[in-house]
Design an enzyme around this catalytic site. Sequence first.
Site, PDB file in Angstrom:
ATOM      1  N   HIS A  74      36.842 -34.966  14.968  1.00 13.47           N
ATOM      2  CA  HIS A  74      36.447 -35.413  13.622  1.00 13.47           C
ATOM      3  C   HIS A  74      37.477 -35.058  12.551  1.00 13.47           C
ATOM      4  O   HIS A  74      37.505 -35.664  11.496  1.00 13.47           O
ATOM      5  CB  HIS A  74      35.097 -34.781  13.228  1.00 13.47           C
ATOM      6  CG  HIS A  74      35.198 -33.391  12.659  1.00 13.47           C
ATOM      7  ND1 HIS A  74      35.514 -32.292  13.421  1.00 13.47           N
ATOM      8  CD2 HIS A  74      35.056 -32.922  11.397  1.00 13.47           C
ATOM      9  CE1 HIS A  74      35.552 -31.208  12.652  1.00 13.47           C
ATOM     10  NE2 HIS A  74      35.277 -31.554  11.418  1.00 13.47           N
ATOM     11  N   HIS A  80      38.536 -35.253   7.749  1.00 14.19           N
ATOM     12  CA  HIS A  80      39.389 -34.412   6.908  1.00 14.19           C
ATOM     13  C   HIS A  80      40.755 -35.034   6.617  1.00 14.19           C
ATOM     14  O   HIS A  80      41.730 -34.321   6.345  1.00 14.19           O
ATOM     15  CB  HIS A  80      39.549 -33.036   7.552  1.00 14.19           C
ATOM     16  CG  HIS A  80      38.239 -32.335   7.776  1.00 14.19           C
ATOM     17  ND1 HIS A  80      37.299 -32.200   6.783  1.00 14.19           N
ATOM     18  CD2 HIS A  80      37.693 -31.754   8.884  1.00 14.19           C
ATOM     19  CE1 HIS A  80      36.230 -31.556   7.277  1.00 14.19           C
ATOM     20  NE2 HIS A  80      36.442 -31.291   8.541  1.00 14.19           N
ATOM     21  N   HIS A 129       0.810  -1.223   0.000  1.00 17.94           N
ATOM     22  CA  HIS A 129       0.000   0.000   0.000  1.00 17.94           C
ATOM     23  C   HIS A 129       0.839   1.267   0.000  1.00 17.94           C
ATOM     24  O   HIS A 129       0.309   2.364   0.118  1.00 17.94           O
ATOM     25  CB  HIS A 129      -0.931   0.026   1.211  1.00 17.94           C
ATOM     26  CG  HIS A 129      -1.844  -1.154   1.304  1.00 17.94           C
ATOM     27  ND1 HIS A 129      -1.502  -2.301   1.984  1.00 17.94           N
ATOM     28  CD2 HIS A 129      -3.069  -1.398   0.768  1.00 17.94           C
ATOM     29  CE1 HIS A 129      -2.475  -3.186   1.893  1.00 17.94           C
ATOM     30  NE2 HIS A 129      -3.445  -2.673   1.156  1.00 17.94           N
ATOM     31  N   ASP A 141      32.314 -32.079   5.774  1.00 16.93           N
ATOM     32  CA  ASP A 141      31.491 -31.750   6.948  1.00 16.93           C
ATOM     33  C   ASP A 141      30.012 -31.849   6.580  1.00 16.93           C
ATOM     34  O   ASP A 141      29.200 -32.416   7.310  1.00 16.93           O
ATOM     35  CB  ASP A 141      31.784 -30.321   7.440  1.00 16.93           C
ATOM     36  CG  ASP A 141      33.106 -30.215   8.184  1.00 16.93           C
ATOM     37  OD1 ASP A 141      33.520 -31.207   8.818  1.00 16.93           O
ATOM     38  OD2 ASP A 141      33.718 -29.136   8.136  1.00 16.93           O
TER      39      ASP A 141
END
Lengths: 176, 429
Positions: free
Chosen positions: B216, B221, B114, B363
């Site tokens: 991890h 990795h 509007h 990941d």
Amino acid sequence: MSAQGAGATGVPADVRVEVLEFLHHEAELLDDGRLDEWLELLTEDVSYAMPVRLTRERGQEPAVSAEMQFFQDDLATLRLRVRRLRTDFAWAEDPPSRTRHFVANARVAPGPTPDEVDVRCNVLVYRNRGASAASDLISGERRDRLRRVGGAWKLARRVFVPDQATLGVDNLAIFV
Amino acid sequence: MHSIDAVPTDRAAALLDRVRPEQGEVPAFLFSDPEIYRLEMERIFARCWLFVAHESEVPAPGDYVTRSMGEDAVIVARGEDGAIRVMLNVCRHRGMRICRADLGNSSHFRCPYHGFTYKNTGELIGVPFEKELYAGALIKDRMGLLQARVATHAGLVFATFDEGAGTLADYLGPMAWYLDLLAGRAEMEVVGPPHRHELRANWKLPAENFASDAYHTMHTHASIAEIGLTPSATWAKDGYHVAAGNGHGVMIGAPTRRFIFAEALRPVFRRRLAPEQYALLERLAHMPGTVFPNLSFLISAVTLKDRFVSHTELLQWQPKGPDRIDVHSWLLMEKEAPPEVRELSRQAFIVTFGPSGMLAQDDAENFTGITQNSRGPVARRLALNYEMGLGTAAPAAGVGPGQVLEGKYNEANARGFYRRWLELMRGRA
């Protein structure tokens, strides 16, 4: 048509056919996972880029970032990526995804030297992995420069401009 | 009057009772349950201080970026007065999204529906035919864009819509000290816009990973060591695991074989940091962490093209449903970084993190796989194991604030993350 068969683009018809054959051959190597052969298609000084796309108001430029890219690679880093995929620990692509590179609307223009041509084309990469029916679609425009080296065309520069501002992929462990 | 906030049902309360961080148990349903997700939006994302932008993304008056706070859309804008405001990107008239670009520069925002027009301070300044249609009862004064509270630390802009929240300094606690190393060691700026991609995973998985999971790196990795970016697969084992308060976690890789930053910047770091902070920066090999709930960061160093180079990044896990994240990742750079360092650092960021990054790719594989599994009616009940280091970790002294543990491989920060998560979800925060 001129004597060499050059059309309105100023590029001889036989060169345009060679460029199309190059693009189709490259797509085949990528989709077949023959990445060592794919590396052979690149010039020693290749630059391989994929800039970040932005949503901007009409008239506010640029909508393609000049500063940040999803790929900003040269031959050394592309070789590293391929070497990594060959290790036993590249989980993102083991099991490998199935890709299909659709390359269309190729337009070939003269390059900055007689041995180079500039090619724009539309690319749709379909990628499926595992048992899921859901797939990634990566759509964009390639802005390539090919160079004739020792009688064969090689890729000297690629800028892949994606159509998504937020890429709909978990990762980009493939090439575009 | 009844609250319209989501209240835990009996079922949700029963689900929360199964989350036992102190016993090292986190059930898999946390990563896919829609009711848990709805409650997270109300009790975590509508209450915590959330990162919204780096100051350098809106350097000039009129600059703005659009962002999300949980599932609420906001505009982060710098006014003519230089102040950064964070406003709900929702027209007060009918709720239309008023700004639909990622970034730009504008003195005002006009709603497409509007034509209600707001200054970039959020003030409503234009309502078409206001006098005629609203019978003189001016509505402009009470219909500005909803403003969040805004505070910054080391150039990182945070916001919250919770009037009852404490200060940002209280919220960050000991984490502020580590954020100085990350983003306050020099005058920093973002390099271009963030990478964005949609990760089909639950937002907590990458958040807890950056807060807590050095373990991890050795296996996930391993490819990185094999191609020579890092010296060995166990490159991220030595150092410290730091519970930095309020669910925040940071890990300090130390010692380093050599200084990971540009030598030319040493005087800048020494000037801006406290002596203890500078001493740690000299020993730093890398530094991942998470500011609860969804801002992660990383200082990383790799050998790329025979050159040793570090980069600094921010990562934000914007939830888009229980199993979707709109990932944003920014490269942060010292404004005074030498041009050759800047280029190599940018390439290192892109090649290792961001969606094409050779670490981020793998990941993502883990985060998506866990999320998929967590939907199974049997798998979702499994209590996943978070007990590494329970009662066995040794404290380390002389590093920095927070609870500092010897060695990076530990799951204490993940337990801290879920302990804080549980407090907020139970509404006792």
